[in-house]
Design a protein around this motif. Structure first.
Motif, PDB file in Angstrom:
ATOM      1  N   LYS A 193       6.282   3.040   1.373  1.00 12.04           N
ATOM      2  CA  LYS A 193       5.257   1.989   1.486  1.00 12.04           C
ATOM      3  C   LYS A 193       4.783   1.882   2.929  1.00 12.04           C
ATOM      4  CE  LYS A 193       4.961  -1.659  -1.744  1.00 12.04           C
ATOM      5  NZ  LYS A 193       4.686  -0.690  -2.782  1.00 12.04           N
ATOM      6  N   VAL A 194       3.485   1.697   3.095  1.00  7.41           N
ATOM      7  CA  VAL A 194       2.971   1.470   4.449  1.00  7.41           C
ATOM      8  C   VAL A 194       3.284   0.021   4.809  1.00  7.41           C
ATOM      9  CG1 VAL A 194       0.904   1.397   5.872  1.00  7.41           C
ATOM     10  CG2 VAL A 194       1.134   3.130   4.106  1.00  7.41           C
ATOM     11  N   MET A 254       0.853  -1.207   0.000  1.00 10.16           N
ATOM     12  CA  MET A 254       0.000   0.000   0.000  1.00 10.16           C
ATOM     13  C   MET A 254       0.879   1.243   0.000  1.00 10.16           C
ATOM     14  SD  MET A 254      -3.210   1.186   0.749  1.00 10.16           S
ATOM     15  CE  MET A 254      -3.833   2.769   1.203  1.00 10.16           C
ATOM     16  N   SER A 255       0.639   2.127  -0.965  1.00  8.45           N
ATOM     17  CA  SER A 255       1.470   3.324  -1.044  1.00  8.45           C
ATOM     18  C   SER A 255       0.952   4.398  -0.092  1.00  8.45           C
ATOM     19  CB  SER A 255       1.455   3.834  -2.484  1.00  8.45           C
ATOM     20  OG  SER A 255       1.473   5.224  -2.493  1.00  8.45           O
ATOM     21  N   ALA A 256       1.884   5.117   0.533  1.00  6.76           N
ATOM     22  CA  ALA A 256       1.481   6.143   1.489  1.00  6.76           C
ATOM     23  C   ALA A 256       0.777   7.296   0.795  1.00  6.76           C
ATOM     24  CB  ALA A 256       2.687   6.643   2.263  1.00  6.76           C
ATOM     25  N   ILE A 257       1.093   7.496  -0.521  1.00  8.64           N
ATOM     26  CA  ILE A 257       0.448   8.595  -1.253  1.00  8.64           C
ATOM     27  C   ILE A 257      -1.068   8.373  -1.331  1.00  8.64           C
ATOM     28  CG2 ILE A 257       0.252   9.744  -3.496  1.00  8.64           C
ATOM     29  CD1 ILE A 257       3.148   9.487  -3.887  1.00  8.64           C
ATOM     30  N   ALA A 312       4.207   6.983  11.322  1.00  2.98           N
ATOM     31  CA  ALA A 312       4.348   5.845  12.227  1.00  2.98           C
ATOM     32  C   ALA A 312       4.032   4.511  11.565  1.00  2.98           C
ATOM     33  CB  ALA A 312       3.444   6.039  13.445  1.00  2.98           C
ATOM     34  N   THR A 313       3.547   4.529  10.310  1.00  4.68           N
ATOM     35  CA  THR A 313       3.267   3.241   9.667  1.00  4.68           C
ATOM     36  C   THR A 313       4.083   3.034   8.399  1.00  4.68           C
ATOM     37  OG1 THR A 313       1.444   4.265   8.456  1.00  4.68           O
ATOM     38  CG2 THR A 313       0.878   3.086  10.469  1.00  4.68           C
ATOM     39  N   ALA A 314       4.495   4.133   7.741  1.00  8.44           N
ATOM     40  CA  ALA A 314       5.207   3.982   6.466  1.00  8.44           C
ATOM     41  C   ALA A 314       6.677   4.337   6.609  1.00  8.44           C
ATOM     42  CB  ALA A 314       4.567   4.869   5.396  1.00  8.44           C
ATOM     43  N   GLY A 374      10.139   7.187  12.297  1.00 14.93           N
ATOM     44  CA  GLY A 374       9.483   6.921  11.027  1.00 14.93           C
ATOM     45  C   GLY A 374       9.494   8.155  10.137  1.00 14.93           C
ATOM     46  N   GLY A 375       9.131   9.283  10.714  1.00 17.36           N
ATOM     47  CA  GLY A 375       9.092  10.528   9.955  1.00 17.36           C
ATOM     48  C   GLY A 375      10.469  10.879   9.410  1.00 17.36           C
TER      49      GLY A 375
END
Lengths: 557, 89
Positions: free
Chosen positions: A272-273, A1-4, A346-348, A374-375
């Motif tokens: 990517k997430v 799953m893409s973060a975009i 925090a997820t990707a 993460g950031g």
């Protein structure tokens, strides 16, 4: 799953909420009237009541409501997977927070810009006002304790951020003097301030500062907490223009810079997430998603704190009543966007699922540390910035937000103590110093009482903070609902969120009560009971007030 | 700079100054008032029996501050003028 995809869906949803739902609420439910003479015009005095440009007002409203809380909550809540947190933030912002914030503005503007506290007394009853004061005190107490613990954790986790975090205070002090004494104009000062801050951030990782592991029997974490509260106590006693005002200003700039950088980096780097959509394999001891999700993410989905800002200050400056939609609802959207950025970070921001699981090992772990690490990976991937510098940048951003909330929070707690001193005729308590010391002592008691001698477990009270914050939101929604019923307008759009919040809050408190009992954590059990009693009182007040309102014939207002 | 751009930047500066000042207007007005209250006390100190070494200079200021005198003494918790020889209310 893409973060975009996550980013576009989230922002798109919230934008649609603003364009369509908020228009419906503003025109059909609150019936905002451009010809209504707002308190800013009616009582214009150049000090409190000043008609203010709506963009300026939105800037304030947004920067005073968006702090560290909408980052901490989502960054803890992704432990259940990204989807629940994402849905609650997006739908919460559209149907709860936006309606609540613009409603608080509307209610206050229609009542001579009184604060929600005063409105509760008038619209609901005097008893409700007392409950309101207790809830506010609890919210402040918990937010101060938690933020002390959180910043300490950040500073230990990233020793490179120590110099810029404390250096930022020096920068703010200098900026404050330059502006107050009118040495140079605001524009130049801002540019110089931002350059100074970012040079500190760049230099920081090269001069890491670590406290010794033991000082007089205290761990490094505990020493940082004590230092932070020492700082906050001093800062809260200074005149506002010395430190708080320039700090707030720098934070405002930081918030915009941080959001632009994070969203920009996601768009360029397309991370990517890696976290699961729904985490079926949560660490042992994680409470169930229902109802805890709804109190873990308070700010970012709905938060009672916004009502305080909206009714106390923003409402006195609203130029035209329809501006309530932009200032209140779009302010909530801004905060939702920050919460969304926290979810994405925090997820990707991790390379693999295993890396992510290594951070989220227990409920309450992750939080700001996960957001920062993460950031930083996302920023580094998207902009080519050094990971260390990126982590320092985000640490400084989060620590500054939390620090400013701490010194404002302590100031407000001090006012409450001083007021009690006057009510109960304790002269010593009306003086600033003893009142501040008492406020600090109560926060320290909570930080250490909840987390043991090294103060490391203070995040356990985060869901309790969320609960009290939701209670506050509940009271504001009650005021709005009663005003709507009295005007004979549909009340479902505020009543449904109100009932949902109360049910989730009570449910969460009971679940936590059981878990504290099982762990024999009597301190938190006692705290939970206090909040539970407050929650029951709020619920009873709601039931009684609504019954009265529905039985009375609608008034012509 | 062409006129329009300059106007835009001036407007931006004004909005920025509002953004900086608006949340703290009340606190700063209060601090300013406290400072001025202290100044009033200094100027009228001699009249209330407090020796003031700068009395020669502050005497000159008294007529200028007369306008604010009533507000000041009521704020200080004195319903009537504390001075025997001149009254404002």
């Amino acid at each position: 799953m893409s973060a975009i995809v996550l980013l576009l869906l989230g922002l798109g949803g919230m934008a649609a909420g603003y364009l369509f739902y908020s228009r419906f609420i503003a025109t059909r439910i609150y019936k905002l009237d451009p010809n209504f003479r707002t308190p800013a015009h009616e009582f214009e005095d150049g000090v409190d009541f000043v008609p203010t440009n709506r963009f300026v007002l939105w800037g304030h409203h947004f920067t005073s409501v968006a702090g560290a809380a909408p980052i901490v909550g989502p960054a803890i809540a992704v432990i259940w997977g990204w989807l629940p947190a994402f849905l609650w933030v997006v739908f919460g912002t559209i149907f709860f927070a936006g309606v609540h914030d613009s409603g608080a503005l509307w209610a206050s503007v229609r009542n001579r810009a009184k604060s929600v506290g005063a409105l509760t007394g008038e619209v609901v009853g005097r008893r409700a006002r007392t409950v309101f004061m207790i809830v506010i005190f609890l919210v402040l107490l918990m937010v101060n304790a938690v933020f002390g613990v959180v910043i300490a954790k950040l500073l230990i986790n990233n020793p490179g951020a120590v110099v810029p975090v404390w250096g930022a205070i020096a920068v703010a002090l200098v900026i404050g003097q330059l502006i107050y004494r009118r040495v140079i104009g605001l524009g130049v000062v801002s540019v110089v301030g931002v350059i100074a801050l970012y040079s500190l951030i760049y230099v920081g990782p090269q001069v890491p500062v670590e406290l010794p592991e033991q000082v007089m029997g205290l761990s490094a974490n505990a020493s940082w907490i004590l230092l932070l509260f020492g700082y906050a106590a001093i800062a809260s006693l200074l005149p506002v223009w010395v430190l708080l005002q320039p700090r707030d200003y720098i934070n405002g700039l930081q918030l915009f810079v941080g959001l632009i950088l994070l969203y920009g980096a996601v768009l360029i780097g397309n991370p990517k997430v890696v976290a699961p959509m729904i985490n079926h394999d949560v660490p042992a001891g994680t409470p169930s998603l229902l109802p805890l999700l709804f109190v873990t993410i308070a700010c970012g989905a709905i938060s009672g704190f916004h009502g305080l800002v909206a009714s106390g200050t923003s409402s006195k400056q609203l130029d035209k009543e329809p501006d309530a939609r932009f200032v209140g609802y779009f302010g909530a959207v801004g905060e939702g966007a920050l919460a969304l950025a926290a979810i994405i970070a925090a997820t990707a921001g991790f390379a693999t699922l295993a890396d992510w699981q290594a951070v989220y090992t227990a409920f309450g772990d992750g939080s700001l540390t996960a957001f920062v690490n993460g950031g930083a990976n996302i920023l580094a991937g998207g902009t080519g910035m050094d990971v260390g510098v990126a982590a320092t940048l985000l640490t400084v951003m989060a620590a500054l937000f939390a620090g400013t909330t701490m010194d404002t929070g302590l100031r407000l707690q001090r006012y409450i103590f001083q007021e009690w001193g006057e009510i109960y005729q304790q002269k010593w308590l009306t003086r600033p110093l003893p009142a501040t010391l008492l406020a600090v002592a109560s926060c320290l008691l909570l930080a250490f009482g909840a987390g043991g001698a090294d103060g490391s477990g203070g995040l356990l009270i985060w869901p309790l903070f969320g609960t009290t914050n939701q209670l506050l939101a509940g009271l504001t929604l009650l005021v709005i609902t009663i005003m709507l019923v009295k005007r004979g307008r549909p009340a479902i759009y505020t009543l449904a969120p109100l009932v949902f919040l109360l049910v989730m809050t009570l449910y969460a408190l009971l679940i936590q009560l059981k878990s504290f009992y099982d762990k024999s954590d009597w301190f938190l059990l006692g705290l939970d009971l206090v909040v539970l009693v407050a929650a029951l009182l709020v619920t009873l007040e709601c039931a009684a007030a609504l019954k009265r309102a529905f039985n009375a014939p609608p008034e012509r207002i | 700079m062409p006129g329009k751009t300059r106007l835009f930047f001036r407007r931006l500066g004004e909005l920025g100054a509002q953004y900086y000042n608006a949340p703290y207007r009340a606190a700063i007005a209060r601090a300013k008032r406290d400072e001025e209250d202290l100044f009033m006390l200094l100027v009228f100190a001699e009249m209330m029996g407090v020796p003031n070494p700068a009395a020669w200079s502050t005497l000159e200021l008294q007529p200028l501050l007369m306008d604010r005198f009533h507000d000041w003494h009521t704020r200080m918790g004195m319903e009537r003028s504390p001075l025997d020889h001149f009254r404002c209310c």
